[in-house]
Design a protein around this motif. Structure first.
Motif: not given
Lengths: 153, 153, 153, 153
Positions: C34-41, C65-70, C89-97, C114-120
């Protein structure tokens, strides 16, 4: 992840070498693959606590994943050796929660931490209590330990 | 891969977009993943010829892979669109052979070619004839075609 | 997952058919996939908002990816069509959810959330602000919307 | 797979335990995953012959797969231990061919056999000769052996 009141050995360790197939074009392990390592960790946990998880399935039971989460600190690299540490975190009659730490084998640096929650179901998909002797085997890892004897007293 | 005596439509095409997860640290699609695309190709082949492969499994039959081979010409890249062309190559009562071409969607450049051979087995693992109506559905793709009419004659 | 003050179109949908390779011996989709599908999403999310994620990487940036949950509610089955809904969900200057919902295409039943948090980061691994025009493209999905006109007033 | 004129030790063995993730809904290892095991086998082959394959990549060279094939005899099952035997079959200045046998660890039963052919390329994708000392390390596994003594002479 302090584990007060439990023996250090409620953690089961599994070493593995990172496969080329597990990396992605960023040059490091693809984020979904840590969940595969967690699965290997809990499979090894069961084995070390007295039963192969396969046996539970052969009895008609399954521990399905209800939740999974993962925190990524540093990426694992192709060909390096990592250790997956699996902790039994909570054990209830119908559910079970494992925690995981993936560390670099040499340095012990933490790469990834995670958690999975499982429900015990039967072959019809109904939630069931974890059957004995498996529950008992698993519970052993959680038993409160007697205070260490002061052998110098 | 000339297909004399058969209609062009004995080839079934499936488009797919390359996933990040399918790449490796070399920056291109990992070599084992093309076999996954072949499987998607033959699954689509069955659907286009009149039945979902799943239905065959629900009847207690399976087409297990006996042999697979793959020739890698150019690597597929993350995010590009590719077309998987699946050809029914030979159909016998108990076995079946598919051929595949993976091409870049825009340019039509061939990336990878491959072949898989399958046996039909029942739930006990015994080799069986491919049951009807599935055999008939599949055979349709192989029927010799009338020579093309010369409409300028 | 209420999305007050945002248009419904801040959700991007991607349909996919479950691959045989994605199932496990339990007969359903293996939980890591499902995490692969999230990435495709989220890859599709970027495309629909104006840029291929690949372009961001070609500029030397990466969304790690900094965090992932499902949360797993019902299992997806081989060959069925599912829709992956991706929400910024949220967009900050250096991160995104991002948040995700995987639903059965026909019935709309929720299978997994699910949810994933990312850092640039840049090519040296340093955390950076998400460069323009990518930030602006992404921000568009989050703009507060004017209240709907009551046309019956 | 007779190996006339070569020492038995030109085979490198790697043990591994089948992962849950590697199975599919047929209950056995999915057919593409054996190619992942082959990759682990040749990675181990390089290591045992004196260098980690990673080092070759760090020097700017890659052994890309040109061809792969696989014959499936018996399926591997979840949780069982298998041994991947990797043989260096032919070594040329610009190409290399490995053969593989996957056997059940206990019984030694052959599960799968395969072969991969590789080209050495540089970072620009040009075919190159395998650089020393790597060629020499690999060649060691292929040294011609003294003819077998005719003990009946």
């Amino acid at each position: 992840m302090s584990r007060q009141g439990r023996r250090g050995d409620d953690c089961v360790e599994l070493d593995l070498r990172v496969r080329y197939a597990e990396t992605d074009r960023m040059g490091v392990v693809y984020y979904a693959n840590y969940l595969i390592w967690f699965e290997m960790g809990r499979s090894e946990y069961c084995r070390q606590r007295g039963f192969p998880y396969l046996e539970l399935e052969e009895q008609g039971y399954r521990l399905v994943v209800a939740e999974a989460s993962c925190t990524y600190r540093r990426p694992a690299q192709y060909d390096e050796l990592v250790t997956v540490r699996t902790f039994l975190h909570t054990l209830r009659r119908r559910s079970i929660c494992f925690k995981y730490q993936v560390v670099r084998k040499g340095s012990g640096e933490t790469l990834v931490e995670g958690e999975t929650k499982h429900l015990c179901i039967d072959s019809e998909g109904r939630v069931k209590t974890i059957p004995d002797p498996y529950f008992t085997h698993l519970a052993r890892g959680l038993q409160p330990q007697p205070p260490p004897q002061n052998t110098h007293g």
